[in-house]
Motif scaffolding. Structure first.
Motif, mmCIF file in Angstrom:
data_model
loop_
_atom_site.group_PDB
_atom_site.id
_atom_site.type_symbol
_atom_site.label_atom_id
_atom_site.label_comp_id
_atom_site.label_asym_id
_atom_site.label_seq_id
_atom_site.Cartn_x
_atom_site.Cartn_y
_atom_site.Cartn_z
ATOM 1 N N GLN A 1 -41.842 21.145 12.058
ATOM 2 C CA GLN A 1 -41.106 22.524 11.635
ATOM 3 C C GLN A 1 -42.066 23.330 10.903
ATOM 4 O O GLN A 1 -41.677 24.580 10.926
ATOM 5 N N HIS B 1 -40.854 12.182 11.509
ATOM 6 C CA HIS B 1 -40.044 12.990 11.111
ATOM 7 C C HIS B 1 -39.720 13.713 12.743
ATOM 8 O O HIS B 1 -39.791 14.901 12.897
ATOM 9 N N TRP B 2 -39.451 12.702 13.581
ATOM 10 C CA TRP B 2 -38.682 13.035 14.862
ATOM 11 C C TRP B 2 -39.865 13.555 16.046
ATOM 12 O O TRP B 2 -39.337 13.718 17.063
ATOM 13 N N ASN C 1 -37.688 9.317 8.562
ATOM 14 C CA ASN C 1 -36.687 10.350 7.994
ATOM 15 C C ASN C 1 -35.232 10.464 8.992
ATOM 16 O O ASN C 1 -35.500 10.227 10.303
ATOM 17 N N GLU C 2 -34.432 10.118 8.273
ATOM 18 C CA GLU C 2 -32.953 10.285 8.747
ATOM 19 C C GLU C 2 -32.758 9.798 10.155
ATOM 20 O O GLU C 2 -32.522 10.163 11.433
ATOM 21 N N CYS D 1 -29.805 10.777 12.506
ATOM 22 C CA CYS D 1 -30.210 11.991 13.317
ATOM 23 C C CYS D 1 -31.126 11.515 14.620
ATOM 24 O O CYS D 1 -30.707 12.018 15.544
ATOM 25 N N ASN E 1 -31.370 11.912 1.672
ATOM 26 C CA ASN E 1 -31.298 13.392 1.885
ATOM 27 C C ASN E 1 -29.708 13.849 2.008
ATOM 28 O O ASN E 1 -29.089 13.106 2.713
ATOM 29 N N TYR F 1 -27.136 16.959 2.016
ATOM 30 C CA TYR F 1 -26.819 18.492 2.161
ATOM 31 C C TYR F 1 -25.300 18.964 1.866
ATOM 32 O O TYR F 1 -25.040 19.876 1.166
ATOM 33 N N TRP G 1 -22.215 24.856 6.438
ATOM 34 C CA TRP G 1 -22.080 23.683 5.789
ATOM 35 C C TRP G 1 -21.220 23.914 4.517
ATOM 36 O O TRP G 1 -21.816 24.737 3.802
ATOM 37 N N GLU H 1 -34.817 14.976 0.104
ATOM 38 C CA GLU H 1 -34.305 16.412 0.719
ATOM 39 C C GLU H 1 -32.913 16.885 0.215
ATOM 40 O O GLU H 1 -31.990 15.955 0.187
ATOM 41 N N TRP I 1 -35.423 20.856 -0.381
ATOM 42 C CA TRP I 1 -35.684 21.277 1.110
ATOM 43 C C TRP I 1 -35.546 22.861 1.516
ATOM 44 O O TRP I 1 -34.312 23.039 1.121
ATOM 45 N N GLU J 1 -35.871 25.083 12.460
ATOM 46 C CA GLU J 1 -34.800 24.569 12.048
ATOM 47 C C GLU J 1 -34.064 24.020 13.264
ATOM 48 O O GLU J 1 -32.989 24.092 13.699
ATOM 49 N N TRP J 2 -34.895 22.998 14.005
ATOM 50 C CA TRP J 2 -34.518 22.154 15.145
ATOM 51 C C TRP J 2 -33.759 23.058 15.911
ATOM 52 O O TRP J 2 -34.175 24.101 16.699
ATOM 53 N N PHE K 1 -34.085 27.754 5.327
ATOM 54 C CA PHE K 1 -33.729 26.811 4.279
ATOM 55 C C PHE K 1 -34.827 26.877 3.050
ATOM 56 O O PHE K 1 -34.806 26.173 2.126
HETATM 57 C C1 BGC Z 1 -33.888 17.075 8.244
HETATM 58 C C2 BGC Z 1 -34.753 18.418 8.188
HETATM 59 C C3 BGC Z 1 -34.037 19.772 8.341
HETATM 60 C C4 BGC Z 1 -32.840 19.719 7.424
HETATM 61 C C5 BGC Z 1 -31.796 20.960 7.398
HETATM 62 C C6 BGC Z 1 -32.785 17.231 7.544
HETATM 63 O O1 BGC Z 1 -31.520 16.866 8.288
HETATM 64 O O2 BGC Z 1 -34.578 16.067 7.477
HETATM 65 O O3 BGC Z 1 -35.920 18.313 9.027
HETATM 66 O O4 BGC Z 1 -34.744 20.752 8.306
HETATM 67 O O5 BGC Z 1 -32.086 18.440 7.123
HETATM 68 O O6 BGC Z 1 -31.066 20.840 8.534
#
Ligand code: BGC
Length: 448
Positions: free
Chosen positions: A20, A121-122, A165-166, A169, A296, A298, A327, A354, A400, A407-408, A416
């Motif tokens: 990222q 991290h992916w 990480n996650e 996902c 993590n 959000y 979100w 995060e 984060w 952002e993927w 962010f």
């Molecule tokens: C991830 C981050 C991502 C963030 C916001 C998480 O899912 O670990 O890489 O940027 O959320 O979407």
């Protein structure tokens, strides 16, 4: 006005991830990752964006560390790009890649910031995806070898390690929903991937213990959401239990209890004919004791039963504020999920690895007035303190993200960061939230 104080010794930090922010994707021997491939496949990422340049942190890391120093954080969570270290995923080691992370970590330590390193991290090396990626059990041992190399290289320098990480996902979002690399839509494959990630996690923890890294700690960082039942009807309660269970129990029961949640695996089997490919010894491996849990968080929602979809669950619009990515702002879910995790799994030390929000405010006369982000942070830190008062063993909080970044699937369209990045000039501008967070780190309290 009231003051909410955090305990002495609370660690404050910020987080990022290699693909990222780094850029320099074909420099110094780095091999391609699945995100290079995915982002260059038409239609996968908004505006056709990719991580070739990103924030250019590979070259600008000293400037970024200066920003961290000004912020006053005690911990920085970053990830290592596996294909920088092993361009083919296994085999030949790329010294230039290791050198980069040594320079970086040395600099952090020099100014007194504790590095917290995420191993995955992916950005899986594409060479391994070509052999089936995480759907192939052989990737587990490839990961453990990469992790072992990193543990040995950074012994004494990096004391906090995060395996994955996650994993939700990296498995379901990426291989069932198809939204992230490698972009498949196959529930059985995604379930296999989730299992292999968990086995790789456990095997890596075991390896870390064998290496006897004194004073070091290891954990992982699942993503959680919170679904609150719309009504007290049993069907709404059950729908939320499944939605939460997909994020929480699926990835935590195996680690903390050595078994999958049967209410989830039975649902998958009955509805979709999908099963978890468990081999003898897998569950014991996955259940290696860890030192801390990364969380993590959000968002969350009020949700209810529907007859459709994988989980027969849908969100109900209750008029919550939304961030720019759409979100819900749902701080009570942060409190609830933390208390839920404590009740389920005990008093493991937790780092919030995060938490943050997407607001796309831009600089006006050099100032970024991202009021929405400050409100979000204040509300979530208030919820966090409430969870701590309820006995949740929180050790630290990492927002984060330090920087706006790739952002993927949303590319550069969603921001962010607490620092604005101009993707044309790569100039960094500290947002109002940066100064708010700096004050929080310094004070160890917030005002509400
Ligand atoms: C991830 C981050 C991502 C963030 C916001 C998480 O899912 O670990 O890489 O940027 O959320 O979407």
């Amino acid at each position: 006005m009231a003051i909410i104080k955090f305990p002495d010794g609370m660690k404050w930090g910020a987080a990022t991830a290699s693909y990222q922010i780094e850029g320099a994707t074909s420099e110094d021997g780095r091999g391609p990752s699945i995100w290079d491939t995915f982002s260059k496949t038409a239609g996968k990422v908004v505006n056709g964006d990719n991580g070739d340049v990103a924030c250019d942190s590979y070259h600008r890391y000293e400037e970024d560390i200066e920003i961290m120093k000004d912020l006053g954080i005690t911990t920085y969570r970053f990830s290592v790009a596996w294909p920088r270290i092993l361009p083919e995923g296994t085999g030949e080691v790329n010294q230039a890649g290791l050198d980069f992370y040594h320079r970086f970590v040395d600099k952090l330590i020099e100014i007194g910031i504790e590095p917290m390193c995420t191993l995955y991290h992916w950005d899986l090396p594409q060479a391994l995806q070509n052999k089936g990626g995480w759907g192939n059990r052989e990737t587990i041992d490839a990961f453990v070898s990469y992790a072992e190399l990193m543990f040995k290289q950074f012994e004494g320098k990096i004391k906090y390690w995060i395996t994955f990480n996650e994993p939700w996902c990296a498995s379901f979002l990426s291989n069932y929903l198809g939204a992230h690399a490698p972009g498949f839509k196959d529930l059985q494959l995604a379930t296999n991937v989730a299992h292999h990630l968990l086995v790789a996690h456990g095997k890596t923890v075991k390896k870390y213990r064998e290496l006897n890294n004194e004073g070091g700690q290891i954990g992982y960082a699942p993503n959680v959401e919170w679904n609150e039942p719309f009504s007290n009807k049993q069907e709404d309660i059950d729908a939320c239990r499944r939605a939460n269970g997909w994020f929480i129990e699926w990835f935590m029961d195996p680690v903390f209890k050595g078994e999958y949640p049967s209410f989830m695996t039975e649902w998958f089997k009955e509805k979709e004919g999908v099963t978890v490919p468990i081999l003898a010894g897998d569950m014991e491996l996955i259940a290696q004791p860890i030192d801390f849990l990364g969380i993590n968080y959000y968002t969350g929602s009020v949700s209810k039963h529907t007859d459709e979809g994988l989980l027969h669950h849908e969100q109900v619009n209750q008029g919550y504020q939304k961030t720019d990515i759409g979100w819900n702002v749902f701080p009570e879910g942060f409190y609830k999920v933390l208390v839920y995790i404590k009740d389920m799994y005990g008093n493991i030390p937790i780092y919030i690895t995060e938490n943050g929000s997407c607001y796309n405010d831009e600089p006006v006369n050099g100032q970024v007035k991202d009021k929405g982000r400050i409100t979000y942070l204040r509300q979530h830190l208030t919820a966090l303190r409430r969870a701590m008062d309820s006995g949740v063993n929180i050790k630290g909080y990492m927002t984060w993200s330090l920087l706006d970044n790739f952002e993927w699937a949303e590319g550069y369209s969603m921001r962010f960061g607490i620092v604005f990045v101009n993707y044309r000039t790569l100039e960094r501008t500290k947002k109002d939230s940066f100064y708010w967070y700096k004050q929080t780190v310094k004070n160890n309290f917030i005002e509400i």
